[in-house]
Design a protein around this motif. Structure first.
Motif, PDB file in Angstrom:
ATOM      1  N   ALA A  22       0.844  -1.200   0.000  1.00  0.00           N
ATOM      2  CA  ALA A  22       0.000   0.000   0.000  1.00  0.00           C
ATOM      3  C   ALA A  22       0.876   1.247   0.000  1.00  0.00           C
ATOM      4  CB  ALA A  22      -0.919   0.001   1.223  1.00  0.00           C
ATOM      5  N   VAL A  23       1.968   1.208   0.754  1.00  0.00           N
ATOM      6  CA  VAL A  23       2.895   2.341   0.811  1.00  0.00           C
ATOM      7  C   VAL A  23       3.476   2.628  -0.564  1.00  0.00           C
ATOM      8  CG1 VAL A  23       5.148   3.108   1.673  1.00  0.00           C
ATOM      9  CG2 VAL A  23       3.518   2.054   3.235  1.00  0.00           C
ATOM     10  N   THR A  24       3.916   1.592  -1.251  1.00  0.00           N
ATOM     11  CA  THR A  24       4.643   1.786  -2.506  1.00  0.00           C
ATOM     12  C   THR A  24       3.738   1.956  -3.723  1.00  0.00           C
ATOM     13  OG1 THR A  24       4.869  -0.625  -2.730  1.00  0.00           O
ATOM     14  CG2 THR A  24       6.693   0.567  -1.722  1.00  0.00           C
ATOM     15  N   SER A  25       2.448   1.669  -3.579  1.00  0.00           N
ATOM     16  CA  SER A  25       1.570   1.798  -4.750  1.00  0.00           C
ATOM     17  C   SER A  25       0.626   2.977  -4.641  1.00  0.00           C
ATOM     18  CB  SER A  25       0.744   0.519  -4.944  1.00  0.00           C
ATOM     19  OG  SER A  25      -0.155   0.335  -3.862  1.00  0.00           O
ATOM     20  N   SER A  26       0.596   3.630  -3.466  1.00  0.00           N
ATOM     21  CA  SER A  26      -0.347   4.731  -3.258  1.00  0.00           C
ATOM     22  C   SER A  26       0.151   6.020  -3.888  1.00  0.00           C
ATOM     23  CB  SER A  26      -0.589   4.924  -1.762  1.00  0.00           C
ATOM     24  OG  SER A  26      -1.581   5.891  -1.550  1.00  0.00           O
ATOM     25  N   ARG A  27      -0.680   7.050  -3.764  1.00  0.00           N
ATOM     26  CA  ARG A  27      -0.304   8.378  -4.226  1.00  0.00           C
ATOM     27  C   ARG A  27      -0.761   9.396  -3.207  1.00  0.00           C
ATOM     28  NH1 ARG A  27       0.246   5.487  -8.337  1.00  0.00           N
ATOM     29  NH2 ARG A  27       1.354   6.084 -10.218  1.00  0.00           N
ATOM     30  N   ALA A 240      -4.548  -3.132   7.278  1.00  0.00           N
ATOM     31  CA  ALA A 240      -3.653  -3.158   6.116  1.00  0.00           C
ATOM     32  C   ALA A 240      -4.383  -3.477   4.819  1.00  0.00           C
ATOM     33  CB  ALA A 240      -2.527  -4.164   6.350  1.00  0.00           C
ATOM     34  N   SER A 241      -5.348  -4.392   4.880  1.00  0.00           N
ATOM     35  CA  SER A 241      -6.071  -4.766   3.654  1.00  0.00           C
ATOM     36  C   SER A 241      -6.885  -3.588   3.132  1.00  0.00           C
ATOM     37  CB  SER A 241      -6.979  -5.974   3.906  1.00  0.00           C
ATOM     38  OG  SER A 241      -7.932  -5.691   4.921  1.00  0.00           O
ATOM     39  N   ALA A 247      -5.203   2.630  -1.520  1.00  0.00           N
ATOM     40  CA  ALA A 247      -4.045   2.980  -2.351  1.00  0.00           C
ATOM     41  C   ALA A 247      -4.347   2.847  -3.839  1.00  0.00           C
ATOM     42  CB  ALA A 247      -2.852   2.100  -1.981  1.00  0.00           C
ATOM     43  N   GLN A 248      -5.311   1.989  -4.176  1.00  0.00           N
ATOM     44  CA  GLN A 248      -5.641   1.774  -5.585  1.00  0.00           C
ATOM     45  C   GLN A 248      -6.628   2.807  -6.122  1.00  0.00           C
ATOM     46  OE1 GLN A 248      -3.802  -0.512  -7.079  1.00  0.00           O
ATOM     47  NE2 GLN A 248      -2.949  -0.962  -5.050  1.00  0.00           N
TER      48      GLN A 248
END
Length: 365
Positions: A22-27, A240-241, A247-248
């Motif tokens: 989630a950290v690396t795919s979010s904006r 987390a889920s 994040a998407q």
């Protein structure tokens, strides 16, 4: 460059990978650039600060630059890691290079996700990881004490260092992390080069089920909180889920989604802010037509130190700093209005910068 880094650790199947993804795919909301992945196991994320957008609108800034932090996915941390199990020494070096540790602990039951130890016990998980870090620190102590033994009889400074290491070793032998040990200022300076793993501040991140987001009586979280209080650590609960789902989403769709699940902000935003605060960091702000930017400094830093964060030339030629509190800056409609209202102060090198100070540095050269 990131302002600080946090290592994310946790036993298998606690939700660590889900969180890191989630950290690396979010904006980041209201951002000109996204979270980005520098490396497969490192993610850089902006420390979202709504004050920047307000200042940027007042200054008609061309861009906004947020402070950033780095999250490092520490792989291979399993029981026995200090003796080489999993990735062994690789995980140790990764943790040693971070400023703080975020330990993900599972605080939800699920028949679909089997816990590595066959039962959900977050405090036991914490103790397993803490023990591995303690054992690694003990090895560091013993190795360096062995090197110093020959020098103790002939060098006074070696004797003082040996004594400090012995103090640390005795504390670790009791199963206690270095961060809970009382040391003198002199001992702290002597021990700093060893960068003990258990000296780092820890945030225990409780991974809870989505239906527990508004539940303040989760017994597993309560156990983690009680444990954390004993060592002066902080606790944060997130799902987390759900963070992975958020994040998407496009940034503009996130507020409505968060409201639908009863949240005001994402857990990731709370994680970044809490990590930032845990390390005693604050931000001062600069604003103008070119950009509005947040600069990270340690709480208690002087105006002279703050000038050096921007550029060494500004620090060397420091004349004075014009300081306006954020609220005054906004209330007066900008720098000119703040000056007219007497809210702009001229401060010297020794001024202790406060969080949210809007600063204009005047310098020679």
């Amino acid at each position: 460059m990131p302002n600080f880094s946090c290592g994310i650790v946790g036993l298998p199947n606690v939700g660590k990978s889900t969180l890191f993804n989630a950290v690396t795919s979010s904006r980041a909301p209201a951002s000109n650039y996204p979270f980005c992945t520098i490396d497969p196991n490192i993610g850089v994320v902006e420390v979202f600060d709504p004050r920047l957008e307000v200042l940027a609108n007042l200054s008609k800034s061309e861009k906004i630059v947020y402070a950033t932090t780095e999250f490092v996915d520490i792989a291979g941390l399993v029981e026995g890691a200090s003796k080489g199990e999993g990735l062994g020494n690789a995980f140790l070096s990764h943790i040693r290079n971070t400023d703080a540790i975020v330990q993900v602990v599972r605080c939800f039951e699920s028949e679909d996700i089997i816990h590595v130890r066959g039962r959900v016990d977050p405090v036991e998980d914490i103790e397993i990881i803490n023990l591995e870090l303690i054992l690694a620190d003990l090895a560091t102590c013993e190795t360096n004490m062995a090197k110093l033994e020959r020098q103790v009889k002939i060098k006074k400074e070696a004797e003082v260092l040996f004594s400090a290491l012995q103090k640390v070793k005795n504390h670790l032998d009791l199963g206690k992390p270095v961060r809970t040990l009382d040391v003198t200022h002199e001992e702290s300076l002597l021990l700093a080069p060893y960068r003990f793993l258990t000296e780092k501040k820890v945030l225990y991140l409780c991974n809870i089920a989505e239906n527990d987001l508004t539940n303040t009586n989760n017994p597993l979280v309560a156990r983690v909180t009680a444990h954390a209080q004993q060592e002066g650590a902080q606790v944060l609960s997130i799902c987390a889920s759900l963070e992975s789902e958020i994040a998407q989403l496009p940034p503009e769709d996130r507020p409505a989604f968060l409201e639908s699940v009863g949240l005001k902000e994402s857990g990731l935003q709370r994680l970044v802010r809490t990590s930032f605060d845990m390390l005693g960091l604050i931000t001062f702000l600069t604003t103008g037509e070119m950009e509005t930017r947040a600069w990270t400094i340690t709480r208690g830093s002087s105006a002279y130190d703050a000038a050096g964060k921007i550029h060494t030339d500004i620090q060397k030629g420091f004349v004075r700093a014009e300081v306006i509190a954020y609220d005054d800056y906004v209330r007066c409609g900008g720098r000119v209005g703040a000056r007219e209202a007497g809210k702009a102060r001229a401060e010297g090198k020794e001024y202790v910068v406060q969080d949210g100070d809007v600063i204009l540095f005047l310098h020679s050269g």
